[in-house]
Design an enzyme around this catalytic site. Structure first.
Site, mmCIF file in Angstrom:
data_model
loop_
_atom_site.group_PDB
_atom_site.id
_atom_site.type_symbol
_atom_site.label_atom_id
_atom_site.label_comp_id
_atom_site.label_asym_id
_atom_site.label_seq_id
_atom_site.Cartn_x
_atom_site.Cartn_y
_atom_site.Cartn_z
ATOM 1 N N TRP A 47 2.311 -44.495 -88.749
ATOM 2 C CA TRP A 47 2.291 -45.959 -88.888
ATOM 3 C C TRP A 47 3.535 -46.467 -89.602
ATOM 4 C CZ3 TRP A 47 -0.446 -47.778 -85.309
ATOM 5 C CH2 TRP A 47 -1.678 -47.217 -84.961
ATOM 6 N N ASP A 70 1.262 -51.818 -96.020
ATOM 7 C CA ASP A 70 0.281 -51.759 -94.941
ATOM 8 C C ASP A 70 -0.946 -51.068 -95.521
ATOM 9 O OD1 ASP A 70 -1.276 -51.205 -92.753
ATOM 10 O OD2 ASP A 70 0.261 -50.106 -91.635
ATOM 11 N N LYS A 100 -10.537 -51.455 -89.682
ATOM 12 C CA LYS A 100 -10.771 -50.192 -90.373
ATOM 13 C C LYS A 100 -11.815 -50.380 -91.458
ATOM 14 C CE LYS A 100 -7.438 -48.537 -87.910
ATOM 15 N NZ LYS A 100 -6.034 -48.454 -88.243
HETATM 16 C C1 PLP Z 1 -4.769 -48.608 -87.413
HETATM 17 C C2 PLP Z 1 -3.562 -48.806 -88.212
HETATM 18 C C3 PLP Z 1 -2.520 -49.661 -87.773
HETATM 19 C C4 PLP Z 1 -2.539 -50.352 -86.429
HETATM 20 O O1 PLP Z 1 -3.399 -51.434 -86.458
HETATM 21 P P1 PLP Z 1 -3.509 -52.470 -85.245
HETATM 22 O O2 PLP Z 1 -4.373 -53.539 -85.848
HETATM 23 O O3 PLP Z 1 -4.127 -51.747 -84.105
HETATM 24 O O4 PLP Z 1 -2.152 -52.966 -84.912
HETATM 25 C C5 PLP Z 1 -1.443 -49.835 -88.600
HETATM 26 N N1 PLP Z 1 -1.364 -49.226 -89.801
HETATM 27 C C6 PLP Z 1 -2.329 -48.404 -90.255
HETATM 28 C C7 PLP Z 1 -2.188 -47.757 -91.583
HETATM 29 C C8 PLP Z 1 -3.462 -48.175 -89.475
HETATM 30 O O5 PLP Z 1 -4.424 -47.364 -89.925
#
Ligand code: PLP
Length: 374
Positions: A117, A186, A210
């Protein structure tokens, strides 16, 4: 909202209607939240309409979004200079909005690269031609550990990192020292899983699917001073200032997703009792599975011990064949979502907030029994 009791859960498992959900995302939601949605779906708060049918400009929806914002503020103890925004496009759109909005002219942007990511986030800064500095993860560990010693260029517009690496299952126990540069994180896969000090952060973002709600939206927390950087020349929908000025209602927002997020936040505050309590539960859940791994002859943890994630426990078995039979047997016993990310294989148990201790205990028992048999 009803408090989720173990009795409730058992009732569902006996009926074989629900399984133990260890999905990495979209992921488990609290059962009491799902029940609340179900119970009020056809007639939302006396409107005679469902939440997906009412206007996003109605007082009813305004109450929902304002409540979600207020709860976020309370849970994270945000001061008045932070804004809570809801933006479509998931965490991935934030990868591109961040450099677009927040890179200062003539100054570099710095990214700590700890996995898939963060690599993707970094790529979006490169695509825009920014001067990108990368702090790498320790070499030769294939993203199974986090960097410990590094310096940050003081000129950096920001320092970006991924607080929890969903795929390999590593997590920052203490956030990196930004050395005076605004931190950006993030937090998609560990947002609201533990309390933390927001003050070093210029921006925090998390895709909801998540740990917070259904897919369809990212929560963005941004500090007022960062908004002064937003260039006038950006398209309206890609400017953070648009979402601040219009309170995330410039165009039609994902109303259903925001409504469910509000219910999850209500559950976090009122049923769980806040982030300190949530962290205790999450620690207990993670230690149940890591204990099995550490005592085992067949399960091997992917992350190095001091980089281990509370949210995603990645592990391997000695060979592909045993892994396949583990996953198949787990599936037959109602443990779903344990297959590792397609890029790395193996197994992964995602233990997000809504995954109950009961489910985790059952998984730990299943893992022990599987080892004894094999
Ligand atoms: C799942 C995830 C993403 C991607 O998320 P989307 O909403 O599908 O764009 C980005 N960063 C992390 C740490 C993730 O776990």
């Amino acid at each position: 909202m009803k408090i989720e009791s173990l009795e409730d859960l058992r009732e569902d498992f006996i009926g074989e209607k629900r399984v133990h959900i260890f999905n990495a995302g979209p992921a488990a939601l609290p059962l009491s939240v799902l029940r609340e949605v179900q119970e009020h779906f056809l007639n939302f708060r006396g409107s005679g309409m469902s939440i997906t049918e009412i206007s996003h400009r109605s007082t009813l929806f305004e109450e929902v979004i304002n409540d979600a914002i207020d709860r976020t503020r309370r849970l994270l103890k945000l001061s008045d200079d932070y804004h809570v925004l809801f933006i479509q496009g998931g965490a991935s759109l934030q990868f591109c909005m961040i450099p677009m909005n927040l890179a200062l002219p003539g100054r570099p942007v710095t990214y700590i690269n700890t996995g898939v990511w963060s690599t993707k986030a970094t790529k979006e800064a490169h695509v825009q031609g920014k001067d990108v500095r990368v702090i790498p993860a320790p070499e030769d560990t294939d993203f199974s550990s986090l960097p410990t010693d590094f310096t940050v260029d003081k000129q950096s517009s920001y320092l970006h990192f991924t607080s929890n690496n969903t795929i390999k299952g590593t997590q920052w126990q203490q956030f990196p020292d930004a050395q005076g540069v605004p931190l950006i994180s993030d937090m998609s896969s560990d947002f609201m899983s533990r309390p933390f000090d927001v003050r070093p952060f210029g921006l925090i973002y998390a895709g909801a699917q998540k740990n917070l709600g259904p897919p369809g939206v990212a929560v963005v927390i941004i500090r007022e001073d960062m908004l002064k950087r937003v260039p006038d020349t950006l398209p309206t929908m890609l400017k953070y200032t648009t979402y601040r000025d219009k309170k995330s209602l410039f165009n039609t927002p994902p109303t259903f997703a925001i409504y469910v997020i509000d219910l999850v936040l209500t559950w976090l505050e009122e049923t769980i009792g806040g982030l300190t309590e949530m962290e205790k539960v999450n620690k207990e859940k993670a230690s149940l599975i890591y204990e099995v791994i550490d005592e085992s002859e067949i399960y091997q943890g992917v992350a190095e011990v001091n980089s281990r994630s509370m949210m995603n426990v990645a592990f391997r078995l000695p060979d592909e064949k045993l892994e396949q039979s583990f996953l198949a047997e787990a599936g037959n016993n109602g443990f779903k979502g344990l297959r590792g990310h397609r890029s790395v294989g193996g197994c992964r148990a995602s233990l997000y907030n809504a995954v109950t201790i009961d489910s985790v205990k059952s998984l730990a028992t299943f893992m022990r029994e599987f080892e004894e048999k094999s």
